[in-house]
Design an enzyme around this catalytic site. Sequence first.
Site, PDB file in Angstrom:
ATOM      1  N   CYS A 259       0.819  -1.225   0.000  1.00 23.25           N
ATOM      2  CA  CYS A 259       0.000   0.000   0.000  1.00 23.25           C
ATOM      3  C   CYS A 259       0.848   1.268   0.000  1.00 23.25           C
ATOM      4  O   CYS A 259       0.644   2.173  -0.826  1.00 23.25           O
ATOM      5  CB  CYS A 259      -0.987  -0.014   1.158  1.00 23.25           C
ATOM      6  SG  CYS A 259      -0.231   0.039   2.805  1.00 23.25           S
ATOM      7  N   HIS A 307      -2.647   1.295   6.815  1.00 21.99           N
ATOM      8  CA  HIS A 307      -3.004   1.140   5.406  1.00 21.99           C
ATOM      9  C   HIS A 307      -3.204   2.531   4.821  1.00 21.99           C
ATOM     10  O   HIS A 307      -3.616   3.461   5.521  1.00 21.99           O
ATOM     11  CB  HIS A 307      -4.273   0.307   5.232  1.00 21.99           C
ATOM     12  CG  HIS A 307      -4.561  -0.049   3.805  1.00 21.99           C
ATOM     13  ND1 HIS A 307      -3.844  -1.015   3.132  1.00 21.99           N
ATOM     14  CD2 HIS A 307      -5.459   0.452   2.916  1.00 21.99           C
ATOM     15  CE1 HIS A 307      -4.298  -1.103   1.890  1.00 21.99           C
ATOM     16  NE2 HIS A 307      -5.274  -0.218   1.733  1.00 21.99           N
ATOM     17  N   HIS A 319      -5.771   1.821  -4.405  1.00 19.30           N
ATOM     18  CA  HIS A 319      -4.845   1.296  -3.396  1.00 19.30           C
ATOM     19  C   HIS A 319      -4.434  -0.121  -3.755  1.00 19.30           C
ATOM     20  O   HIS A 319      -5.028  -0.760  -4.637  1.00 19.30           O
ATOM     21  CB  HIS A 319      -5.479   1.327  -2.000  1.00 19.30           C
ATOM     22  CG  HIS A 319      -6.603   0.355  -1.807  1.00 19.30           C
ATOM     23  ND1 HIS A 319      -6.767  -0.401  -0.669  1.00 19.30           N
ATOM     24  CD2 HIS A 319      -7.646   0.007  -2.622  1.00 19.30           C
ATOM     25  CE1 HIS A 319      -7.842  -1.150  -0.764  1.00 19.30           C
ATOM     26  NE2 HIS A 319      -8.398  -0.930  -1.938  1.00 19.30           N
TER      27      HIS A 319
END
Length: 343
Positions: A259, A307, A319
């Site tokens: 990520c 994240h 993402h």
Amino acid sequence: MVSHRRSTPSGLNRTVRITVLSTAAATAAATLGAAPASADPQDTHEATKARVDRLYGEAEKATERYNAAGEKVGRLRGEVTRAQDAAARGQENINRMRTALGSLAGAQYRTGGIDPSIALLLSSDPDTFLDRAATLDRLSARRTAELHKLQGAQRAVAQTRAEATRSLAGLESGRAALVRHKRTVEGKLAQARELLNSLPDEERETLDRASRSGRDEPVPALSDRAPGSGRAMAALTAARHALGLPYVWGANGPGGFDCSGLMQWAYAQAGISLPRTSQAQRYAGRMVPLSEARPGDLVAYRADASHIGMYAGNGQVIHAPYPGAPVRYDPVGMMPVSSVTRL
């Protein structure tokens, strides 16, 4: 007379069979989330999904710790190299100083090896002798100054070598942390794969598609605005080009991403250098409310920012979700949003 009737199973044998069957049933229930036999299939599905999501979340946290350790190792490796180079240059300078001082001492000994008052009485040219005596005084002062410089250079080299030693110790510690975090990530991902593989194919595929994007946390009304800057637009364009590429933990492109690696790579294409971890990226710019998010803004998730994605407009983020899922669009509210950062 011997009887040929079939003997009736003893109570002990029945107990053993019941125990074996019960153990097998308990093992199967544990594999599928420890759901009772009467549980609704949807309940089992939700429990399994929650466990998979939790494992992925724990793996992401360990991945960011791995990325942070890798960043530290890279920094320390540079510090060690610079310190060793500086120590080598310092030692060369010390060697030159010692050579120069040796020459100076030799010249002073050759010209000043006799008491000055006696040399004056014996000199046939007193004026020349006095000039030489003044030169000797200057040479002595110069030698003293050179000795002070040498001592300072020696102290500097000793300090540089001590810094190199500390950096080397930190480097070894960082490498050990890399190995430790890597094992944690691999363990969490292996547990998630094992859990997914225990499900029927259709249910596994449904769960994989639904993970993350299957939820939508409440978010404020989002106004579709233009990107915050030309560089934000360039970063968003780069992220769009990455759509469909695989999630690879610890990777920052160009063929795969985790990520934070995707965010770092995308903004690098726009000429902006981002830190490696999602926790550091959230502080790389100015924080804005989610309701004012613009395309190109970084959206961090969970309280610990483990994240991160990029707002793409229309209530969506781009993402790298988790292993097995490619870079994709998902709702901005797929998880609790902790911050929005504009670069």
